[in-house]
Design a protein around this motif. Structure first.
Motif, PDB file in Angstrom:
ATOM      1  N   LEU A 168       0.816  -1.208   0.000  1.00 55.20           N
ATOM      2  CA  LEU A 168       0.000   0.000   0.000  1.00 55.20           C
ATOM      3  C   LEU A 168       0.853   1.263   0.000  1.00 55.20           C
ATOM      4  CD1 LEU A 168      -2.913  -1.008   2.392  1.00 55.20           C
ATOM      5  CD2 LEU A 168      -2.984  -0.717  -0.094  1.00 55.20           C
ATOM      6  N   GLU A 169       2.060   1.179   0.521  1.00 57.96           N
ATOM      7  CA  GLU A 169       2.983   2.322   0.484  1.00 57.96           C
ATOM      8  C   GLU A 169       3.385   2.627  -0.951  1.00 57.96           C
ATOM      9  OE1 GLU A 169       5.270   5.379   2.016  1.00 57.96           O
ATOM     10  OE2 GLU A 169       4.151   3.995   3.269  1.00 57.96           O
ATOM     11  N   SER A 170       3.662   1.594  -1.718  1.00 56.11           N
ATOM     12  CA  SER A 170       4.116   1.804  -3.093  1.00 56.11           C
ATOM     13  C   SER A 170       2.971   1.888  -4.100  1.00 56.11           C
ATOM     14  CB  SER A 170       5.087   0.700  -3.511  1.00 56.11           C
ATOM     15  OG  SER A 170       4.454  -0.558  -3.506  1.00 56.11           O
ATOM     16  N   ARG A 171       1.866   1.192  -3.831  1.00 56.77           N
ATOM     17  CA  ARG A 171       0.735   1.178  -4.761  1.00 56.77           C
ATOM     18  C   ARG A 171      -0.592   1.212  -3.997  1.00 56.77           C
ATOM     19  NH1 ARG A 171       3.492  -3.210  -5.869  1.00 56.77           N
ATOM     20  NH2 ARG A 171       1.762  -4.595  -5.483  1.00 56.77           N
ATOM     21  N   PRO A 172      -1.081   2.417  -3.665  1.00 53.95           N
ATOM     22  CA  PRO A 172      -2.392   2.486  -3.020  1.00 53.95           C
ATOM     23  C   PRO A 172      -3.448   1.794  -3.886  1.00 53.95           C
ATOM     24  CG  PRO A 172      -1.289   4.595  -2.901  1.00 53.95           C
ATOM     25  CD  PRO A 172      -0.471   3.727  -3.831  1.00 53.95           C
ATOM     26  N   VAL A 173      -4.497   1.347  -3.257  1.00 52.45           N
ATOM     27  CA  VAL A 173      -5.539   0.569  -3.924  1.00 52.45           C
ATOM     28  C   VAL A 173      -6.845   1.368  -3.944  1.00 52.45           C
ATOM     29  CG1 VAL A 173      -6.946  -1.537  -3.740  1.00 52.45           C
ATOM     30  CG2 VAL A 173      -4.501  -1.613  -3.218  1.00 52.45           C
ATOM     31  N   THR A 174      -7.544   1.327  -5.072  1.00 49.86           N
ATOM     32  CA  THR A 174      -8.868   1.947  -5.157  1.00 49.86           C
ATOM     33  C   THR A 174      -9.915   0.884  -4.887  1.00 49.86           C
ATOM     34  OG1 THR A 174      -8.095   3.559  -6.782  1.00 49.86           O
ATOM     35  CG2 THR A 174     -10.485   3.215  -6.628  1.00 49.86           C
ATOM     36  N   VAL A 175     -10.781   1.178  -3.913  1.00 46.30           N
ATOM     37  CA  VAL A 175     -11.866   0.278  -3.525  1.00 46.30           C
ATOM     38  C   VAL A 175     -13.172   0.999  -3.820  1.00 46.30           C
ATOM     39  CG1 VAL A 175     -12.915  -0.960  -1.593  1.00 46.30           C
ATOM     40  CG2 VAL A 175     -10.438  -0.664  -1.661  1.00 46.30           C
ATOM     41  N   TYR A 176     -14.140   0.281  -4.364  1.00 52.05           N
ATOM     42  CA  TYR A 176     -15.445   0.873  -4.644  1.00 52.05           C
ATOM     43  C   TYR A 176     -16.400   0.481  -3.531  1.00 52.05           C
ATOM     44  CZ  TYR A 176     -13.391   2.185  -8.998  1.00 52.05           C
ATOM     45  OH  TYR A 176     -12.560   2.757  -9.935  1.00 52.05           O
TER      46      TYR A 176
ATOM     47  N   LEU B  15     -11.156  -2.394   4.323  1.00 53.08           N
ATOM     48  CA  LEU B  15     -10.328  -1.210   4.547  1.00 53.08           C
ATOM     49  C   LEU B  15     -10.919  -0.006   3.818  1.00 53.08           C
ATOM     50  CD1 LEU B  15      -7.813   0.027   5.824  1.00 53.08           C
ATOM     51  CD2 LEU B  15      -6.539  -0.687   3.773  1.00 53.08           C
ATOM     52  N   GLY B  16     -11.416  -0.208   2.616  1.00 56.05           N
ATOM     53  CA  GLY B  16     -12.049   0.872   1.865  1.00 56.05           C
ATOM     54  C   GLY B  16     -13.284   1.388   2.567  1.00 56.05           C
ATOM     55  N   TRP B  17     -14.090   0.482   3.093  1.00 61.26           N
ATOM     56  CA  TRP B  17     -15.296   0.872   3.823  1.00 61.26           C
ATOM     57  C   TRP B  17     -14.925   1.679   5.065  1.00 61.26           C
ATOM     58  CZ3 TRP B  17     -16.768  -0.387   8.794  1.00 61.26           C
ATOM     59  CH2 TRP B  17     -18.055   0.010   9.158  1.00 61.26           C
TER      60      TRP B  17
END
Length: 167
Positions: free
Chosen positions: A15-23, A73-75
């Motif tokens: 997550l430090e290098s590639r944040p994630v998009t969550v819907y 985590l997105g929620w």
């Protein structure tokens, strides 16, 4: 999870290098994109350390992310980002309470070894300077003596107020 700490570090690095998009589902039935990174993970993990049940949830939470599912985590990030900010009283109280020189040195020394060094309770120097609050004198942190009988209740899994803070 065979090595939970290794998995935690792996997810942190990812997550430090590639944040994630969550819907995340919205109230109107649509979805909202939420980008989550290491900071979100640190704060949510810290919040999960507050009870036995949520601590027991950590392995499945990290297993889901190791498998690519960052929904929880997105929620959590979406909820926090849309919640009211804590009161100024909380920040100013924590900043004025401060830490003894010995404790501040221990925190600084341990910070380099911490998996989530920025997941403190926000009573750190940058925040306190922003609020313009100076720490109370050292005697504020000295032991309190009283003749009034007092019952302290503590559990062994209390990450916010460990029993050694009661003596």
């Amino acid at each position: 999870i065979p090595d939970l700490l290794a998995t935690i570090r792996e997810i942190c690095d990812r997550l430090e290098s590639r944040p994630v998009t969550v819907y995340v589902p919205a109230a109107d039935g649509s979805t909202i994109p939420v980008v989550v990174g290491r900071f979100d993970l640190a704060w949510y993990t810290r919040s999960l350390l507050s009870s036995r049940d949520s601590i027991a949830h950590l392995p499945s939470f990290y297993a889901a992310m190791a498998a690519g599912d960052f929904t929880e985590l997105g929620w959590a990030a979406a909820v926090w980002r849309n919640a009211p900010l804590p009161s100024a009283t909380m920040f100013t109280m924590r900043c004025s309470s401060g830490a003894s020189a010995e404790r501040a040195l221990r925190i600084a020394r341990d910070r380099d070894r911490a998996t989530f060094p920025d997941a403190s309770d926000l009573a750190e120097d940058r925040v306190c300077r922003a609020w313009g609050v100076a720490p109370l004198p050292e005697e504020f942190r000295s032991a309190l003596r009283s003749a009034v009988p007092t019952l302290f209740v503590s559990g062994t899994l209390d990450g916010d107020t460990p029993e050694e803070n009661a003596n």
